[in-house]
Design a protein around this motif. Structure first.
Motif, PDB file in Angstrom:
ATOM      1  N   ASN A 114       0.858  -1.185   0.000  1.00 10.02           N
ATOM      2  CA  ASN A 114       0.000   0.000   0.000  1.00 10.02           C
ATOM      3  C   ASN A 114       0.896   1.237   0.000  1.00 10.02           C
ATOM      4  O   ASN A 114       1.713   1.412   0.910  1.00 10.02           O
ATOM      5  CB  ASN A 114      -0.899  -0.022   1.237  1.00 10.02           C
ATOM      6  N   ASN A 124      -0.050   4.442   0.090  1.00 15.64           N
ATOM      7  CA  ASN A 124      -0.683   5.664   0.625  1.00 15.64           C
ATOM      8  C   ASN A 124       0.331   6.627   1.235  1.00 15.64           C
ATOM      9  O   ASN A 124       0.282   7.846   1.003  1.00 15.64           O
ATOM     10  CB  ASN A 124      -1.683   5.311   1.726  1.00 15.64           C
ATOM     11  N   LYS A 125       1.221   6.110   2.048  1.00 19.40           N
ATOM     12  CA  LYS A 125       2.085   6.974   2.851  1.00 19.40           C
ATOM     13  C   LYS A 125       3.203   7.619   2.047  1.00 19.40           C
ATOM     14  O   LYS A 125       3.754   8.647   2.442  1.00 19.40           O
ATOM     15  CB  LYS A 125       2.639   6.187   4.061  1.00 19.40           C
ATOM     16  N   HIS A 171      -5.596   3.566  -1.407  1.00 21.62           N
ATOM     17  CA  HIS A 171      -6.872   3.911  -0.791  1.00 21.62           C
ATOM     18  C   HIS A 171      -7.133   5.388  -1.082  1.00 21.62           C
ATOM     19  O   HIS A 171      -6.799   6.253  -0.277  1.00 21.62           O
ATOM     20  CB  HIS A 171      -6.820   3.667   0.715  1.00 21.62           C
ATOM     21  N   ARG A 190      -8.793   8.239  -0.659  1.00 19.08           N
ATOM     22  CA  ARG A 190      -9.848   8.787   0.194  1.00 19.08           C
ATOM     23  C   ARG A 190     -10.426  10.060  -0.433  1.00 19.08           C
ATOM     24  O   ARG A 190      -9.705  10.790  -1.139  1.00 19.08           O
ATOM     25  CB  ARG A 190      -9.302   9.076   1.593  1.00 19.08           C
ATOM     26  N   HIS A 202      -3.807  11.630   0.876  1.00 16.72           N
ATOM     27  CA  HIS A 202      -2.591  11.012   0.374  1.00 16.72           C
ATOM     28  C   HIS A 202      -2.777  10.651  -1.110  1.00 16.72           C
ATOM     29  O   HIS A 202      -2.441  11.466  -1.965  1.00 16.72           O
ATOM     30  CB  HIS A 202      -2.098   9.811   1.210  1.00 16.72           C
ATOM     31  N   GLU A 242      -8.870   0.377  -2.713  1.00 15.72           N
ATOM     32  CA  GLU A 242      -9.724   0.336  -1.535  1.00 15.72           C
ATOM     33  C   GLU A 242     -10.537   1.619  -1.445  1.00 15.72           C
ATOM     34  O   GLU A 242     -10.112   2.679  -1.941  1.00 15.72           O
ATOM     35  CB  GLU A 242      -8.883   0.231  -0.256  1.00 15.72           C
ATOM     36  N   VAL A 288     -14.406  -0.644   1.975  1.00 20.48           N
ATOM     37  CA  VAL A 288     -14.078  -0.298   3.366  1.00 20.48           C
ATOM     38  C   VAL A 288     -15.115   0.712   3.851  1.00 20.48           C
ATOM     39  O   VAL A 288     -15.385   1.689   3.157  1.00 20.48           O
ATOM     40  CB  VAL A 288     -12.665   0.310   3.461  1.00 20.48           C
ATOM     41  N   PHE A 340      -9.948   9.097  10.620  1.00 25.44           N
ATOM     42  CA  PHE A 340      -8.479   9.183  10.765  1.00 25.44           C
ATOM     43  C   PHE A 340      -7.801   8.059   9.995  1.00 25.44           C
ATOM     44  O   PHE A 340      -6.830   8.287   9.269  1.00 25.44           O
ATOM     45  CB  PHE A 340      -8.115   9.116  12.249  1.00 25.44           C
ATOM     46  N   THR A 341      -8.279   6.820  10.171  1.00 25.51           N
ATOM     47  CA  THR A 341      -7.809   5.678   9.400  1.00 25.51           C
ATOM     48  C   THR A 341      -8.895   4.609   9.481  1.00 25.51           C
ATOM     49  O   THR A 341      -9.878   4.757  10.203  1.00 25.51           O
ATOM     50  CB  THR A 341      -6.465   5.113   9.899  1.00 25.51           C
ATOM     51  N   SER A 342      -8.717   3.547   8.726  1.00 19.56           N
ATOM     52  CA  SER A 342      -9.710   2.462   8.757  1.00 19.56           C
ATOM     53  C   SER A 342      -9.649   1.769  10.108  1.00 19.56           C
ATOM     54  O   SER A 342      -8.563   1.432  10.595  1.00 19.56           O
ATOM     55  CB  SER A 342      -9.413   1.462   7.644  1.00 19.56           C
ATOM     56  N   PHE A 354     -13.906  -5.525   3.632  1.00 14.46           N
ATOM     57  CA  PHE A 354     -13.125  -5.282   4.851  1.00 14.46           C
ATOM     58  C   PHE A 354     -14.001  -5.688   6.037  1.00 14.46           C
ATOM     59  O   PHE A 354     -15.088  -5.139   6.227  1.00 14.46           O
ATOM     60  CB  PHE A 354     -12.749  -3.800   4.927  1.00 14.46           C
ATOM     61  N   HIS A 380      -3.884  -4.116   7.856  1.00 12.57           N
ATOM     62  CA  HIS A 380      -3.881  -2.987   8.800  1.00 12.57           C
ATOM     63  C   HIS A 380      -2.942  -3.265   9.972  1.00 12.57           C
ATOM     64  O   HIS A 380      -3.148  -4.163  10.773  1.00 12.57           O
ATOM     65  CB  HIS A 380      -5.262  -2.601   9.311  1.00 12.57           C
TER      66      HIS A 380
HETATM   67  C1  LIG Z   1      -8.235  -0.497   4.849  1.00  7.20           C
HETATM   68  C2  LIG Z   1      -6.987  -0.349   5.611  1.00  7.20           C
HETATM   69  O1  LIG Z   1      -6.822  -0.855   6.676  1.00  7.20           O
HETATM   70  C3  LIG Z   1      -5.910   0.406   4.991  1.00  7.20           C
HETATM   71  O2  LIG Z   1      -5.712  -0.111   3.734  1.00  7.20           O
HETATM   72  C4  LIG Z   1      -6.200   1.843   4.759  1.00  7.20           C
HETATM   73  O3  LIG Z   1      -5.772   2.183   3.472  1.00  7.20           O
HETATM   74  C5  LIG Z   1      -5.444   2.681   5.703  1.00  7.20           C
HETATM   75  O4  LIG Z   1      -5.736   4.006   5.358  1.00  7.20           O
HETATM   76  P1  LIG Z   1      -4.659   5.140   5.693  1.00  7.20           P
HETATM   77  O5  LIG Z   1      -3.401   4.810   4.933  1.00  7.20           O
HETATM   78  O6  LIG Z   1      -5.347   6.408   5.226  1.00  7.20           O
HETATM   79  O7  LIG Z   1      -4.453   5.078   7.196  1.00  7.20           O
END
Ligand SMILES: CC(=O)[C@@H](O)[C@H](O)COP(=O)(O)O
Ligand SMILES: NCC(=O)COP(=O)(O)O
Length: 260
Positions: free
Chosen positions: A18, A20-21, A54, A56, A61, A85, A107, A114-116, A146, A206
């Motif tokens: 993933n 995202n970060k 993901h 959002r 991100h 996602e 999801v 804040f996060t999933s 999820f 996660h």
């Molecule tokens: C669904 C899940 O648990 C993660 O894939 C999610 O993408 C986390 O999202 P953030 O990176 O925004 O915390």
């Protein structure tokens, strides 16, 4: 990369990174670095079997442009999977229709979350998910829901049309190194078995990391895919993407070697 969800012992656990970060850091300047597509490329070159994002709604991100650029990149990696996602009642379905990734992971996050931190609940969520799942499958996109590790929820997830469930693993990760770890493994193993028993595939994600991953892969049956971002990208800041991905692959291999 696909895996049979039925013969749990034969399932090879795929690593989906993933990114995202990487996007989160990139968004703090208007310079385009660190590159999300470059990160994905390096992870795939190092052996990752997939890329997860993901996007959002607030684009904190992953941005819409990232989705299309990564989709183009993935064309060059036909054996790897693209997993998008999101909440299908928000912005996810437009991406699915336009990009048609290998997998959509639904999801139930709110826009400002804040996060999933939780999965879908049945029967409450069934009727609004059913047509969206059907649309994804008609587009040739596998659907993963999820879910919290509740065995009694798995039959309903299958009945609404899901191909797989993604077990939300934060409670497992939080138990690592505590007396509750063994019990958490039993909880997730029971949920996974209940999902396998109704023909669902098993994904997980996660807060998974190099330390807690081997035991999970070894003790939870049939894990076809782990999607890992936060800890993996944090490790990559120290070790680089390639060495980090190889380390996570070794962690998966160690878990598979310890499967009963
Ligand atoms: C669904 C899940 O648990 C993660 O894939 C999610 O993408 C986390 O999202 P953030 O990176 O925004 O915390
Ligand atoms: N679905 C889990 C995921 O994609 C990454 O979660 P995390 O490793 O960033 O917690």
């Amino acid at each position: 990369m696909t895996a049979s969800p039925v013969s749990s012992g034969a399932v090879r656990t795929a690593l989906s990174v993933n990114v995202n970060k990487v996007a989160l850091v990139r968004n703090t300047r208007h310079l385009g670095i660190p590159s999300v597509t470059r990160a994905a490329q390096l992870c795939l070159e190092a052996g990752a079997q997939g890329i997860t994002i993901h996007p959002r709604p607030d684009e904190r991100h992953i941005r819409g442009t990232d989705v299309y650029e990564l989709a183009e990149l993935m064309q060059a990696w036909p054996r790897a999977e693209f997993n998008i996602e999101g909440n299908p009642t928000q912005n996810l379905m437009d991406f699915i229709r336009q990009v048609r990734p290998h997998q959509a992971t639904f999801v139930p996050d709110s826009e400002e979350q804040f996060t999933s931190d939780h999965g879908w609940t049945f029967p409450q969520d069934a009727e609004r998910l059913r047509p969206l799942i059907a649309e994804c499958k008609a587009l040739g996109v596998r659907v993963s829901l999820f879910m919290d590790p509740v065995p009694e929820q798995m039959a309903a997830a299958q009945a609404v049309g899901a191909d797989r469930v993604e077990l939300y693993t934060e409670p497992y990760a939080a138990s690592w190194g505590t007396p509750q770890h063994a019990e958490q493994l039993r909880i997730y193993a029971a949920a996974a078995q209940a999902a396998l028993d109704v023909g669902l595939g098993i994904n997980a994600g996660h807060d998974l990391n190099r330390d807690n991953l081997p035991a999970f892969v070894a003790q939870v049956p049939g894990v076809a895919e782990v999607s890992i971002g936060h800890a993996l990208i944090a490790d990559a800041l120290e070790l680089g993407y390639a060495e980090t991905v190889r380390g996570y692959q070794r962690a998966i291999d160690a878990g598979m070697a310890d499967r009963a």
